[in-house]
Design a protein around this motif. Sequence first.
Motif, PDB file in Angstrom:
ATOM      1  N   LEU A  11       0.949  -1.070  -0.002  1.00  0.00           N
ATOM      2  CA  LEU A  11      -0.077   0.009   0.029  1.00  0.00           C
ATOM      3  C   LEU A  11       0.843   0.952   0.010  1.00  0.00           C
ATOM      4  N   SER A  12       0.403   2.226  -0.709  1.00  0.00           N
ATOM      5  CA  SER A  12       1.125   3.679  -0.749  1.00  0.00           C
ATOM      6  C   SER A  12       0.685   4.224   0.586  1.00  0.00           C
ATOM      7  N   ARG A  13       1.311   5.299   0.964  1.00  0.00           N
ATOM      8  CA  ARG A  13       1.270   5.971   2.027  1.00  0.00           C
ATOM      9  C   ARG A  13      -0.312   6.650   2.087  1.00  0.00           C
ATOM     10  N   SER A  14      -0.523   7.022   0.983  1.00  0.00           N
ATOM     11  CA  SER A  14      -1.950   7.808   0.837  1.00  0.00           C
ATOM     12  C   SER A  14      -2.958   6.475   1.060  1.00  0.00           C
ATOM     13  N   GLY A  15      -2.898   5.629   0.497  1.00  0.00           N
ATOM     14  CA  GLY A  15      -3.702   4.374   0.678  1.00  0.00           C
ATOM     15  C   GLY A  15      -4.022   3.779   1.962  1.00  0.00           C
ATOM     16  N   ARG A  16      -2.605   3.741   2.661  1.00  0.00           N
ATOM     17  CA  ARG A  16      -2.774   3.396   4.129  1.00  0.00           C
ATOM     18  C   ARG A  16      -3.631   4.461   4.907  1.00  0.00           C
ATOM     19  N   ASN A  17      -3.410   5.677   4.604  1.00  0.00           N
ATOM     20  CA  ASN A  17      -4.055   6.828   5.307  1.00  0.00           C
ATOM     21  C   ASN A  17      -5.580   6.420   5.156  1.00  0.00           C
ATOM     22  N   GLU A  18      -6.102   6.325   3.896  1.00  0.00           N
ATOM     23  CA  GLU A  18      -7.415   6.065   3.397  1.00  0.00           C
ATOM     24  C   GLU A  18      -8.229   5.185   4.173  1.00  0.00           C
ATOM     25  N   ILE A  19      -7.501   4.001   3.954  1.00  0.00           N
ATOM     26  CA  ILE A  19      -7.896   2.735   4.603  1.00  0.00           C
ATOM     27  C   ILE A  19      -7.822   2.842   6.429  1.00  0.00           C
ATOM     28  N   SER A  20      -6.904   3.408   6.942  1.00  0.00           N
ATOM     29  CA  SER A  20      -7.104   3.745   8.279  1.00  0.00           C
ATOM     30  C   SER A  20      -8.055   4.540   8.980  1.00  0.00           C
ATOM     31  N   SER A  21      -8.617   5.650   7.841  1.00  0.00           N
ATOM     32  CA  SER A  21      -9.838   6.433   8.199  1.00  0.00           C
ATOM     33  C   SER A  21     -10.972   5.591   8.136  1.00  0.00           C
ATOM     34  N   ARG A  22     -10.868   4.835   7.065  1.00  0.00           N
ATOM     35  CA  ARG A  22     -12.413   4.092   6.773  1.00  0.00           C
ATOM     36  C   ARG A  22     -12.634   2.611   7.974  1.00  0.00           C
ATOM     37  N   LEU A  23     -11.326   2.368   8.497  1.00  0.00           N
ATOM     38  CA  LEU A  23     -11.537   1.548   9.430  1.00  0.00           C
ATOM     39  C   LEU A  23     -11.833   2.233  10.724  1.00  0.00           C
ATOM     40  N   GLY A  24     -11.345   3.396  10.881  1.00  0.00           N
ATOM     41  CA  GLY A  24     -11.496   4.008  12.292  1.00  0.00           C
ATOM     42  C   GLY A  24     -13.082   4.344  12.077  1.00  0.00           C
ATOM     43  N   GLU A  25     -13.629   4.534  11.079  1.00  0.00           N
ATOM     44  CA  GLU A  25     -15.256   4.806  11.058  1.00  0.00           C
ATOM     45  C   GLU A  25     -15.765   3.729  11.494  1.00  0.00           C
ATOM     46  N   LEU A  26     -15.376   2.472  11.601  1.00  0.00           N
ATOM     47  CA  LEU A  26     -16.370   1.207  12.137  1.00  0.00           C
ATOM     48  C   LEU A  26     -16.137   1.537  13.828  1.00  0.00           C
ATOM     49  N   ASP A  27     -15.571   2.423  14.371  1.00  0.00           N
ATOM     50  CA  ASP A  27     -15.696   2.310  15.910  1.00  0.00           C
ATOM     51  C   ASP A  27     -16.982   2.858  16.361  1.00  0.00           C
ATOM     52  N   ARG A  28     -17.795   3.540  15.550  1.00  0.00           N
ATOM     53  CA  ARG A  28     -18.968   3.799  15.683  1.00  0.00           C
ATOM     54  C   ARG A  28     -20.142   2.849  15.895  1.00  0.00           C
ATOM     55  N   PHE A  29     -19.637   1.672  15.457  1.00  0.00           N
ATOM     56  CA  PHE A  29     -20.295   0.424  15.612  1.00  0.00           C
ATOM     57  C   PHE A  29     -19.575  -0.370  16.853  1.00  0.00           C
ATOM     58  N   HIS A  30     -18.639   0.209  17.569  1.00  0.00           N
ATOM     59  CA  HIS A  30     -18.032  -0.354  18.932  1.00  0.00           C
ATOM     60  C   HIS A  30     -17.111  -1.349  18.296  1.00  0.00           C
ATOM     61  N   VAL A  31     -16.533  -1.364  17.258  1.00  0.00           N
ATOM     62  CA  VAL A  31     -15.840  -2.321  16.904  1.00  0.00           C
ATOM     63  C   VAL A  31     -14.330  -1.893  16.409  1.00  0.00           C
TER      64      VAL A  31
END
Length: 225
Positions: free
Chosen positions: A49-69
């Motif tokens: 993954l590129s740096r921008s790809g890692r950042n984008e995926i990390s952001s999307r994974l962080g959004e699942l925190d609203r489901f307490h995951v």
Amino acid sequence: MNRLTQLTGGIFAAILCVLFCTPIALAVSPQDFPPQPPDELVLDSAEVLSRSGRNEISSRLGELDRFHVDARLVTLRRLDYGLSLPAFGEELLGRWSSSTADSNKPLLLFLEESQSKQATVVASPALLEQLPESLLRSTGRTTMSQPLRDGDRFRQATLDGITRLEVVLDGGEDPGPPVQVERVALPTNVPTAEQTEESNAFTWVVVLLVVGTIVPMATWWIFSR
């Protein structure tokens, strides 16, 4: 002489290390990972993954925190011999879950292997009622693995997997695996081998018929004069 022998032995040992030790170092098992989840949500050990790809995926994974995951991505180059990716995921899940027993957030792990271009998703038991194993298995084998096989698109594979499970976590119906695009051959004027053979056979039949008709008539005309 002794110095030359030592130098030669050192070079030989280095060559052996490169030939035999490097593939082993590339193969990983759950024990090669830290005993608890790292601070980063994306652990790109395969470096796909590129740096921008890692950042984008990390952001999307962080959004699942609203489901307490607690959702994370792990990429791998190659697994230890005899270890499957789902088995690796279950072992890593158990390793990290035991270290976060006091946490109320269940783990959701997305895993991708670059050598075999396969993916899998595993989740803590607390999530299996909402995200059944059949859904996780389908997400890894179809939703994520298809972009991996179609051009090593690791970023797209991860985002597609997250999006599919996010819909279900949000109470929606499973959108299902991606639609398989059927490649239809375009019509062409170029004859096939079978058509060429049939055409040649027809031509020879016509030639033989013509020869068989004209030659006797020409012979009769010549000798009848």
